[in-house]
Write a protein that holds these residues in place. Structure first.
Motif, PDB file in Angstrom:
ATOM      1  N   ARG A  23       0.834  -1.215   0.000  1.00 40.22           N
ATOM      2  CA  ARG A  23       0.000   0.000   0.000  1.00 40.22           C
ATOM      3  C   ARG A  23       0.866   1.261   0.000  1.00 40.22           C
ATOM      4  O   ARG A  23       0.568   2.222  -0.709  1.00 40.22           O
ATOM      5  CB  ARG A  23      -0.934  -0.004   1.203  1.00 40.22           C
ATOM      6  N   THR A  24       1.913   1.267   0.785  1.00 37.91           N
ATOM      7  CA  THR A  24       2.816   2.418   0.840  1.00 37.91           C
ATOM      8  C   THR A  24       3.462   2.670  -0.518  1.00 37.91           C
ATOM      9  O   THR A  24       3.501   3.796  -1.012  1.00 37.91           O
ATOM     10  CB  THR A  24       3.905   2.206   1.907  1.00 37.91           C
TER      11      THR A  24
ATOM     12  N   GLU B 215       1.051   4.102  -3.000  1.00 39.47           N
ATOM     13  CA  GLU B 215       0.866   5.553  -2.801  1.00 39.47           C
ATOM     14  C   GLU B 215       1.983   6.333  -3.490  1.00 39.47           C
ATOM     15  O   GLU B 215       1.735   7.336  -4.158  1.00 39.47           O
ATOM     16  CB  GLU B 215       0.838   5.889  -1.305  1.00 39.47           C
TER      17      GLU B 215
ATOM     18  N   TYR C 211       3.774   5.316  -6.004  1.00 44.73           N
ATOM     19  CA  TYR C 211       3.565   5.154  -7.448  1.00 44.73           C
ATOM     20  C   TYR C 211       2.510   6.146  -7.957  1.00 44.73           C
ATOM     21  O   TYR C 211       2.713   6.819  -8.971  1.00 44.73           O
ATOM     22  CB  TYR C 211       3.139   3.719  -7.768  1.00 44.73           C
ATOM     23  N   MET C 212       1.398   6.230  -7.260  1.00 43.16           N
ATOM     24  CA  MET C 212       0.316   7.113  -7.706  1.00 43.16           C
ATOM     25  C   MET C 212       0.728   8.583  -7.664  1.00 43.16           C
ATOM     26  O   MET C 212       0.359   9.355  -8.546  1.00 43.16           O
ATOM     27  CB  MET C 212      -0.954   6.848  -6.897  1.00 43.16           C
ATOM     28  N   GLN C 213       1.514   8.954  -6.648  1.00 39.78           N
ATOM     29  CA  GLN C 213       2.041  10.328  -6.591  1.00 39.78           C
ATOM     30  C   GLN C 213       2.987  10.576  -7.761  1.00 39.78           C
ATOM     31  O   GLN C 213       2.930  11.605  -8.415  1.00 39.78           O
ATOM     32  CB  GLN C 213       2.777  10.571  -5.273  1.00 39.78           C
TER      33      GLN C 213
ATOM     34  N   THR D 246      -1.591   9.434 -10.883  1.00 43.33           N
ATOM     35  CA  THR D 246      -2.791   8.599 -10.949  1.00 43.33           C
ATOM     36  C   THR D 246      -3.568   8.597  -9.641  1.00 43.33           C
ATOM     37  O   THR D 246      -4.480   7.781  -9.461  1.00 43.33           O
ATOM     38  CB  THR D 246      -2.424   7.151 -11.352  1.00 43.33           C
ATOM     39  N   HIS D 247      -3.235   9.509  -8.737  1.00 44.56           N
ATOM     40  CA  HIS D 247      -3.979   9.620  -7.477  1.00 44.56           C
ATOM     41  C   HIS D 247      -5.428   9.923  -7.786  1.00 44.56           C
ATOM     42  O   HIS D 247      -5.730  10.689  -8.693  1.00 44.56           O
ATOM     43  CB  HIS D 247      -3.386  10.726  -6.595  1.00 44.56           C
ATOM     44  N   GLY D 248      -6.315   9.326  -7.057  1.00 42.56           N
ATOM     45  CA  GLY D 248      -7.735   9.533  -7.281  1.00 42.56           C
ATOM     46  C   GLY D 248      -8.380   8.452  -8.127  1.00 42.56           C
ATOM     47  O   GLY D 248      -9.602   8.361  -8.189  1.00 42.56           O
TER      48      GLY D 248
ATOM     49  N   VAL E 167      -8.579   1.914  -7.057  1.00 41.66           N
ATOM     50  CA  VAL E 167      -7.488   0.946  -7.004  1.00 41.66           C
ATOM     51  C   VAL E 167      -7.973  -0.375  -6.422  1.00 41.66           C
ATOM     52  O   VAL E 167      -8.968  -0.428  -5.696  1.00 41.66           O
ATOM     53  CB  VAL E 167      -6.279   1.444  -6.181  1.00 41.66           C
TER      54      VAL E 167
END
Length: 133
Positions: free
Chosen positions: A90-91, A94, A96-98, A102-104, A107
């Motif tokens: 999970r960390t 996060e 990766y998405m930052q 791709t945040h939001g 998932v």
């Protein structure tokens, strides 16, 4: 001091890496057959590595692949994805998405457990656990 228990036996090659790669290849094939697009494999950051990052429809899918040989003594592949490993994945997701903007996105965290026959070296079982954690 001669502590031979901590040394690798030069006559017995360590094939865990090859077994792991074989499991990842089988997992990628399974995901592709299921309609996923593979975005990244073995994506790394300072916190660790994500085995497979895929997209299925609008959903970002982070896949932890665990491969074991049949007859092992350490439990099933799926059982090895414990709470500590889940937190780590999970960390890293996060991060990766930052990093990728791709945040939001919705998932999902999947586990694909692969069993390889100890004798033949062939994949004998694939267990895809969607939304495993």
């Amino acid at each position: 001091m001669n502590n031979s228990r901590n040394r690798r036996n030069p006559l017995k090659p360590d094939d865990r890496g090859a077994t792991g790669r074989q499991g990842e290849e089988a997992a990628v094939e399974l995901l592709l057959q299921g309609g996923c697009t593979i975005l990244h494999r073995n994506w790394r950051c300072r916190f660790g590595e994500l085995d497979i990052i895929a997209r299925q429809g609008a959903e970002l899918v982070f896949v932890e692949v665990r491969t074991r040989k049949s007859g092992g003594r350490f439990g099933t592949a799926a059982e090895s994805v414990d709470a500590r490993k889940q937190r780590q994945v999970r960390t890293i997701a996060e991060v990766y998405m930052q990093a990728t903007g791709t945040h939001g996105m919705p998932v999902r965290f999947d586990v694909i457990a692969v069993m390889v026959d100890r004798g033949s070296g062939s994949v004998v079982e694939l267990n895809h656990i969607e939304a495993a954690f």
